[in-house]
Design an enzyme around this catalytic site. Structure first.
Site, PDB file in Angstrom:
ATOM      1  N   ASP A   1      -1.269 -23.599  10.634  1.00  5.17           N
ATOM      2  CA  ASP A   1      -2.157 -24.288   9.706  1.00  5.17           C
ATOM      3  C   ASP A   1      -1.498 -24.545   8.353  1.00  5.17           C
ATOM      4  O   ASP A   1      -0.392 -24.061   8.081  1.00  5.17           O
ATOM      5  CB  ASP A   1      -3.466 -23.490   9.525  1.00  5.17           C
ATOM      6  CG  ASP A   1      -3.254 -21.975   9.530  1.00  5.17           C
ATOM      7  OD1 ASP A   1      -2.158 -21.537   9.154  1.00  5.17           O
ATOM      8  OD2 ASP A   1      -4.176 -21.252   9.904  1.00  5.17           O
TER       9      ASP A   1
ATOM     10  N   ASP B   1     -13.800 -12.869   8.971  1.00  2.00           N
ATOM     11  CA  ASP B   1     -14.952 -13.570   9.546  1.00  2.00           C
ATOM     12  C   ASP B   1     -14.703 -14.007  10.985  1.00  2.00           C
ATOM     13  O   ASP B   1     -15.491 -14.758  11.551  1.00  2.00           O
ATOM     14  CB  ASP B   1     -15.351 -14.771   8.671  1.00  2.00           C
ATOM     15  CG  ASP B   1     -14.292 -15.878   8.656  1.00  2.00           C
ATOM     16  OD1 ASP B   1     -13.234 -15.722   9.308  1.00  2.00           O
ATOM     17  OD2 ASP B   1     -14.527 -16.905   8.000  1.00  2.00           O
TER      18      ASP B   1
ATOM     19  N   HIS C   1     -12.071 -15.785  12.189  1.00  2.27           N
ATOM     20  CA  HIS C   1     -11.303 -17.002  12.483  1.00  2.27           C
ATOM     21  C   HIS C   1      -9.924 -16.673  13.041  1.00  2.27           C
ATOM     22  O   HIS C   1      -9.336 -15.641  12.712  1.00  2.27           O
ATOM     23  CB  HIS C   1     -11.180 -17.908  11.245  1.00  2.27           C
ATOM     24  CG  HIS C   1     -10.345 -17.366  10.123  1.00  2.27           C
ATOM     25  ND1 HIS C   1     -10.816 -17.242   8.831  1.00  2.27           N
ATOM     26  CD2 HIS C   1      -9.063 -16.928  10.065  1.00  2.27           C
ATOM     27  CE1 HIS C   1      -9.857 -16.770   8.055  1.00  2.27           C
ATOM     28  NE2 HIS C   1      -8.785 -16.566   8.780  1.00  2.27           N
TER      29      HIS C   1
ATOM     30  N   GLU D   1     -12.859 -21.633  11.662  1.00  4.18           N
ATOM     31  CA  GLU D   1     -13.934 -20.815  11.121  1.00  4.18           C
ATOM     32  C   GLU D   1     -15.099 -20.756  12.119  1.00  4.18           C
ATOM     33  O   GLU D   1     -15.154 -21.556  13.064  1.00  4.18           O
ATOM     34  CB  GLU D   1     -14.399 -21.410   9.784  1.00  4.18           C
ATOM     35  CG  GLU D   1     -13.320 -21.460   8.705  1.00  4.18           C
ATOM     36  CD  GLU D   1     -12.986 -20.095   8.095  1.00  4.18           C
ATOM     37  OE1 GLU D   1     -13.190 -19.057   8.748  1.00  4.18           O
ATOM     38  OE2 GLU D   1     -12.508 -20.078   6.936  1.00  4.18           O
TER      39      GLU D   1
HETATM   40  C1  F6R Z   1      -2.676 -17.834   9.103  1.00  3.55           C
HETATM   41  C2  F6R Z   1      -3.926 -17.963   9.834  1.00  3.55           C
HETATM   42  C3  F6R Z   1      -5.073 -17.058   9.615  1.00  3.55           C
HETATM   43  C4  F6R Z   1      -4.684 -15.621   9.259  1.00  3.55           C
HETATM   44  C5  F6R Z   1      -5.925 -14.813   8.929  1.00  3.55           C
HETATM   45  C6  F6R Z   1      -5.582 -13.395   8.569  1.00  3.55           C
HETATM   46  O1  F6R Z   1      -1.757 -18.810   9.531  1.00  3.55           O
HETATM   47  O2  F6R Z   1      -4.026 -18.841  10.619  1.00  3.55           O
HETATM   48  O3  F6R Z   1      -5.876 -17.030  10.765  1.00  3.55           O
HETATM   49  O4  F6R Z   1      -3.999 -15.070  10.337  1.00  3.55           O
HETATM   50  O5  F6R Z   1      -6.587 -15.418   7.865  1.00  3.55           O
HETATM   51  O6  F6R Z   1      -4.869 -13.382   7.367  1.00  3.55           O
HETATM   52  P1  F6R Z   1      -4.095 -12.081   6.896  1.00  3.55           P
HETATM   53  O7  F6R Z   1      -3.047 -11.836   7.916  1.00  3.55           O
HETATM   54  O8  F6R Z   1      -3.514 -12.426   5.579  1.00  3.55           O
HETATM   55  O9  F6R Z   1      -5.105 -10.988   6.857  1.00  3.55           O
END
Ligand code: F6R
Length: 259
Positions: free
Chosen positions: A66, A135, A137, A142
């Site tokens: 992303d 949450d 995702h 989301e």
């Molecule tokens: C990042 C992504 C997100 C993260 C998620 C957890 O490329 O796609 O799904 O993996 O937000 O973020 P962290 O690892 O910072 O807790």
């Protein structure tokens, strides 16, 4: 269902997943890696450094999950910058072979389709690294995201913007929109490896692994995948009803199976 591996700490998780990645590269020098950003995958990238130091990784290809929409690619927290800093440079990958969705506003109407075509042209993703949001995702899909979704623009939830504010000067600087591989895109990868650490991820992990399949719990999409591996520390595993069974299964796993 996903195979759940409960490890002692992030370093053990990083070593386990890095070993799987080098085994993949050894068998296929132009392997296609699906790259997550955020803090979760960092132990994997760190564990990979010494392992790739004496290997030829010049053919390895990669696709990030992303990117923020409208962020300057040169901004230190753009996912283009993060992937360059945390993955491409330390591992010595060829930057031309590592792709990040294009978050530029001018080209955003077709950026999702462009990215899908690039992944297809590469023959698909061999191993997709995933984190999970508090949450639920995965990627930036989301709650409410279709299991069939492909790369497209999404609006970040308030919770995700709060969670990611730590990377910016203030929450107001966290972009509102992102472009993310869809759940359908992620499910097309040949092997999913989802990592999670800490108590704050425990509910999301339990929902992803043991909860009902629901677009309200995007991580639960991994239950549809024939080869999904979930690597968690004790804190992130703390709400898993079947934790003892997962420990028992892994302790009795034949070495030849890999993860
Ligand atoms: C990042 C992504 C997100 C993260 C998620 C957890 O490329 O796609 O799904 O993996 O937000 O973020 P962290 O690892 O910072 O807790």
């Amino acid at each position: 269902m996903a195979e759940v591996i409960i490890v002692e700490n992030k370093e053990a998780a990083g070593a386990l997943v890095a070993a799987e990645i080098v085994a993949l590269i050894d068998g296929r020098p132009d392997a296609v890696l699906g790259l997550a950003t955020g803090s979760t995958p960092l132990p994997v990238y760190e564990a990979l450094r010494p392992l790739v130091a004496d290997r030829d990784v010049s053919q390895v290809r990669g696709f990030a999950l992303d990117e923020y929409v409208g962020i300057d690619p040169a901004h230190p927290e753009s996912y283009r910058s993060v992937i360059t800093r945390e993955v491409v440079e330390p591992l010595g990958l060829d930057p031309q072979r590592i792709h990040v969705p294009n978050g530029a506003e001018e080209t955003i109407p077709h950026a999702g389709e462009d990215y899908e075509q690039a992944i297809a042209a590469a023959g698909g993703v061999d191993l997709q690294i995933l984190g999970i949001g508090t949450d639920g995702h995965i990627g930036f899909n989301e709650p409410g995201s279709s299991f069939a979704s492909r790369t497209r623009v999404k609006t970040l939830t308030e919770q995700t913007r709060i969670d990611n504010a730590r990377f910016f000067d203030s929450i107001d600087d966290v972009p509102m929109h992102c472009i993310t591989q869809g759940l359908g895109t992620i499910l097309a990868a040949r092997h999913l490896v989802l990592l999670a650490f800490g108590e704050s991820k425990a509910a999301a992990v339990a929902a992803a692994v043991e909860g009902p399949l629901s677009a309200s719990l995007p991580g639960s999409a991994i239950q549809l995948h024939p080869h999904a591996t979930v690597v968690v520390d004790e804190a992130a595993a703390s709400q898993l009803a079947q934790a003892d069974y997962y420990r028992y299964t892994f302790a009795n796993k034949p070495a030849w199976q890999g993860i």
